[in-house]
Design an enzyme around this catalytic site. Structure first.
Site, mmCIF file in Angstrom:
data_model
loop_
_atom_site.group_PDB
_atom_site.id
_atom_site.type_symbol
_atom_site.label_atom_id
_atom_site.label_comp_id
_atom_site.label_asym_id
_atom_site.label_seq_id
_atom_site.Cartn_x
_atom_site.Cartn_y
_atom_site.Cartn_z
ATOM 1 N N TYR A 131 -2.093 -15.850 -6.531
ATOM 2 C CA TYR A 131 -2.872 -14.748 -5.813
ATOM 3 C C TYR A 131 -3.157 -15.170 -4.453
ATOM 4 C CZ TYR A 131 -7.120 -12.572 -4.314
ATOM 5 O OH TYR A 131 -8.449 -11.784 -3.784
ATOM 6 N N GLU B 270 -4.886 -7.870 0.130
ATOM 7 C CA GLU B 270 -4.767 -8.592 -1.189
ATOM 8 C C GLU B 270 -3.468 -8.520 -1.943
ATOM 9 O OE1 GLU B 270 -7.109 -7.389 -4.895
ATOM 10 O OE2 GLU B 270 -8.006 -9.082 -4.806
#
Ligand code: ADP
Ligand code: MG
Length: 399
Positions: free
Chosen positions: A119, A207
């Site tokens: 991530y 993101e």
């Protein structure tokens, strides 16, 4: 403003970021043609909506055990079947709410052999006044859940915008992801490319979930969400061109036409205020008096009759609104002019719910007189606390 995954990836590719090959499609035929241009033999058909959690989402029109909005296809025929199942149907994910979102676009992309998912995201951190780079070894999962259950698995690195991205930031990313050797170097490079893109495009959020390590040792961006600071859009016509209005709240689009800052909320009291700070205070004081605001609405410093009317119409287009609180400070715009605008707008929209108005500032008495002599059941208020008490009382009286 948000864009679709495929649009964000096309933007990132210009900064050298590694992404799997992919082509957007609006029809089943286009999806098949797209797959034929990809190397195969694995393809991924991805629903393009402005919401995450698509993989674990469900289509309203498909059986409960059917797969969600990210599907791995092993042949061109499967790409065709999946495209047929997704296009035009409604995908419900943790981020769409119960109503879900209709899928009108697909992205057909190369299937990647994944070794590990990570991530990585960038956000403007108002607390530090810097860009925060957030990384975690727990990719592909709901990051809020990771932050809640295992906060130690999330590392935040802050970057001073005056200094920019330095080599030590890159090393910190590789270290946080537990990478070594060439992968570590790739992580530093991709983090730098993403930071450069973030700043150049005036993003407020970028993101990557997941950033993947492939079985042959490459780092690729597999999914991305990107949103832009709307105050900067004037200098990015190429980004504005990517806007998909079908994904946006119709009331918020209407508001932007009149340059009104409007955000729909869950409560019963519609608010019309000038200035964001006063709007926040108004919302707080409504809550303090036991009810909730139905919206945030800042009509801005130059509120005229046209804007006030548009604002009234917007507030009333929300069926949840049971009463309206107008709280305006007349500075450059004088109170009597505002009062005329309120009266004209209330008449034009045939107001059916209680209306409490608090005016303060230049020509306040003239403004109050106009409201009092309007023949409309407008409830005047003397200060912010009085206004909030009165609108709550009026709404409860009707209910
Ligand atoms: P969402 O976050 O909306 O569910 P993602 O694009 O992150 O959508 O896809 C969900 C999961 O599907 C990813 O975590 C990954 O495991 C898998 N996936 C997505 N794209 C590909 C791809 N091109 N090749 C292989 N697997 C993929
Ligand atoms: Mg994802």
């Amino acid at each position: 403003m948000n864009v679709h995954e495929y649009q964000a990836k096309e933007l990132l590719a210009k900064f050298g970021v590694g992404i799997p090959a992919g082509i957007a499609a609006l029809t089943v035929e286009e999806a098949v043609a797209a797959a034929k241009q990809l190397p195969g033999p694995l393809y991924v058909v991805k629903a393009q909506i402005h919401a995450g959690g698509r993989g674990k989402g469900k289509f309203k029109e498909l059986p409960a055990d059917a797969k969600g909005g990210v599907r791995l296809a092993k042949s061109i025929e499967e790409v065709e079947t999946f495209a047929q199942e997704m296009l035009g149907n409604t995908l419900v994910t943790v981020q769409t709410g119960e109503a879900g979102k209709q899928v009108n676009r697909l992205y057909v992309t190369d299937g990647v052999d994944i070794a590990k998912e990570y991530y990585l995201s960038l956000v403007v951190d108002r607390g530090t006044g810097r860009v925060a780079l957030i990384v975690s070894t727990e990719g592909g999962m709901d990051i809020e859940e990771v932050a809640h259950a295992t906060p130690e698995k999330i590392t935040t690195i802050t970057i001073d915008p005056a200094q920019g991205f330095m080599p030590h930031h890159g090393r910190a990313v590789g270290f946080a992801l537990g990478l070594s050797g060439d992968l570590n170097k790739q992580a530093a490079k991709i983090a730098q490319q993403l930071y450069t893109a973030f700043v150049a495009l005036d993003c407020d959020m970028l993101e990557i979930n997941p950033l993947v390590e492939t079985k042959d040792g490459k780092l690729l961006v597999l999914d991305t969400k990107m949103s832009f600071d709307s105050n900067s859009l004037y200098r990015h016509p190429d980004v504005v061109a990517l806007r998909d209005e079908t994904e946006e709240d119709p009331a918020e689009i209407e508001a932007s036409k009149y340059d009104l800052a409007y955000i729909k909320l869950d409560g019963d009291i519609g608010c019309m205020v000038n200035g964001a700070g006063l709007a926040m205070a108004t919302m707080d004081i409504i809550k303090l008096n036991g009810m909730f605001p139905a919206n945030f609405l800042d009509v801005g410093g130059g509120a005229n009759k046209e804007k006030v009317t548009a604002a009234f119409k917007l507030i009333l287009s929300d069926p949840a609104v049971k009463g309206i609180l107008v709280n305006i400070f007349g500075g450059i715009m004088k109170c009597d002019i505002i009062a005329e605008g309120i009266v004209a707008a209330a008449k034009e929209v045939n107001l059916q719910v209680p209306l409490v108005v608090r005016l303060e500032g230049t020509n306040v008495q003239a403004g109050k007189d106009i409201l009092a002599n309007s023949g409309l059941p407008i409830v005047p208020a003397n200060d912010l606390g009085d206004a909030a008490k009165k609108i709550v009382a009026e709404v409860q009286k009707v209910a």
